[in-house]
Scaffold this motif. Structure first.
Motif, PDB file in Angstrom:
ATOM      1  N   ASN A 186     -42.747 154.781  48.822  1.00 40.87           N
ATOM      2  CA  ASN A 186     -43.425 154.789  47.533  1.00 40.87           C
ATOM      3  C   ASN A 186     -44.322 153.580  47.309  1.00 40.87           C
TER       4      ASN A 186
ATOM      5  N   ARG B  30     -54.599 162.467  45.944  1.00 44.18           N
ATOM      6  CA  ARG B  30     -54.615 161.003  46.011  1.00 44.18           C
ATOM      7  C   ARG B  30     -54.975 160.488  47.396  1.00 44.18           C
TER       8      ARG B  30
ATOM      9  N   GLU C 272     -50.479 164.323  44.784  1.00 42.41           N
ATOM     10  CA  GLU C 272     -50.340 163.468  45.972  1.00 42.41           C
ATOM     11  C   GLU C 272     -51.358 163.838  47.046  1.00 42.41           C
TER      12      GLU C 272
ATOM     13  N   GLY D 226     -43.461 160.846  47.443  1.00 41.64           N
ATOM     14  CA  GLY D 226     -44.774 160.264  47.637  1.00 41.64           C
ATOM     15  C   GLY D 226     -45.124 160.172  49.108  1.00 41.64           C
TER      16      GLY D 226
ATOM     17  N   ILE E 125     -47.862 154.018  45.744  1.00 38.10           N
ATOM     18  CA  ILE E 125     -47.993 154.759  44.497  1.00 38.10           C
ATOM     19  C   ILE E 125     -47.806 153.842  43.299  1.00 38.10           C
TER      20      ILE E 125
END
Length: 294
Positions: free
Chosen positions: A12, A156, A153, A121, A15
Motif C-alpha cells: 500500500n 491510477r 486502482e 492496492g 496509495i
C-alpha cells in the motif's frame, strides 16, 4: 520504483492509505494443474474468437518498448505470448494465486510475476504503465469492489494517454436449452448471493464513462458458438463451461438444495443438451472494452 515505506505495508505504500481491510477475493477454482489447463484452453479459445491478444491500438508503442501490466495473470499465458511478440516491452503480471505462476525458468526475461491482492492496492506508483490488461475477472470481485477499488486502482497505475483493456464473456448464453438456462440462472443467483454481478461486463462501459477520465470508451463484442455443432471451437467452449461447472459442483448442489447424486443427473442432462438433444445452437457473447486515459 519509490522505496519510501514509512509505517505502511509494501502493498500500500504508493496509495498513501489502506483502501480495503477485507483481503478476501472470491475465487472458486483450485490452484492446480486442472485450473492451469483451463486457463490455457480459455486463452486458445480467445485466440480463435478474436485472432489477436488485444484490441487497443497500442501495437506500435509495444514494438518500440512499453510497460505493460496484466491483472489476474494466472499462469502467465497471455504474458508469455506477448513477451515473444514484443521483446522490447516489459510485462508485469499480478495474481493473488502465486501457486499458478510458471517456474522461473519458464518466465520470459522481459517479464515479472508478482503475488498481489488488488483489493490491498497495486504495488506500483501512479502512472506506471502504458497498457493495463485484465480479463475473466468479473466474478472475482463484488460490484462494490469493482466500482470503489479495482477500477480506480487500474486507472491510477495507467499513464496519461495509456490504454486499459478489459475482456469478459457473459454468464448468460443466447439460445439456451432448458438445462443450460437452469445452469446459468443458478450461477447468476449463486454469485449474486455473494454480492457479485456475473453480468457486470455490460455495466463496465458506463462505469468507465462516468469517471470522465477517458477520451472515449470503445466496446467490441464477438459471439462464440457453444457445443460440438460448431466444430472444434464450439466443442472447446462447451468443454470449458462443463469442466468449470464440475469444479464447483459441491457449491452449486448445496446452493440448489439438491444432493450430489441429483446434481450429477442434472449434469448428465446438461451434457446431452450440449451434444444436441434438444438442438438449440447456443452462443456466448464476449466483450473487449478499451479506453485511453486523458
Amino acid at each position: 520504483m519509490d522505496t519510501q515505506e514509512g509505517t505502511q505495508t509494501i502493498e500500500n505504500r504508493f496509495i498513501g492509505k489502506k483502501i480495503y481491510s477485507d483481503k478476501n477475493i472470491v475465487y472458486y477454482f483450485p490452484c492446480n494443474e486442472d485450473t492451469i489447463n483451463k486457463q490455457q484452453k480459455m486463452h486458445n479459445l480467445c485466440g480463435s474468437i478474436w485472432r489477436t491478444n488485444f484490441s487497443a491500438p497500442i501495437h506500435e508503442r509495444l514494438l518500440e518498448g512499453a510497460k505493460v501490466l496484466d491483472i489476474g495473470c494466472g499462469h502467465g499465458i497471455w504474458i508469455q505470448e506477448m513477451c515473444v511478440s514484443y521483446p522490447l516491452s516489459t510485462f508485469y503480471g499480478v495474481d493473488i494465486n502465486s501457486q499458478l505462476f510458471p517456474s522461473h525458468e519458464r518466465t520470459p526475461k522481459n517479464s515479472e510475476l508478482i503475488k498481489c491482492n488488488v483489493l490491498d492496492g497495486l504495488p506500483f506508483p501512479s502512472e506506471s504503465f502504458d497498457f493495463v490488461h485484465i480479463r475473466f475477472a468479473v466474478t472475482s470481485y463484488t460490484q462494490e469492489q469493482w466500482i470503489n477499488i479495482v477500477i480506480p486502482e487500474i486507472i491510477r497505475v495507467c499513464k496519461r494517454n495509456g490504454w486499459i483493456e478489459h475482456m469478459e464473456w457473459d454468464a448468460k448464453l443466447i439460445n439456451e436449452g432448458p438445462n443450460l438456462k437452469k445452469l446459468t440462472d443458478t450461477i447468476i443467483e449463486f454469485t449474486a448471493s455473494k454480492n457479485i454481478n456475473a453480468m457486470f461486463a455490460d455495466k463496465l462501459e458506463q462505469q468507465l464513462i462516468e469517471t470522465q477520465l477517458f477520451n472515449k470508451v470503445y466496446h467490441e463484442s464477438k459471439y462464440c458458438p457453444v457445443g460440438p455443432w460448431f466444430g472444434d471451437s464450439g466443442s472447446l467452449a462447451g468443454e470449458i463451461i462443463l469442466k468449470s461447472v464440475l469444479t464447483i459442483r459441491d457449491q452449486l448442489s448445496k446452493f440448489m438444495n439438491i444432493t450430489i447424486e441429483e446434481f450429477d443427473d442434472f449434469f448428465s442432462d446438461l451434457v446431452k443438451e450440449f451434444e444436441g438433444t434438444p438442438r438449440t445452437y447456443p452462443y456466448t457473447k464476449t466483450h473487449r472494452i478499451y479506453v485511453q486515459k486523458k
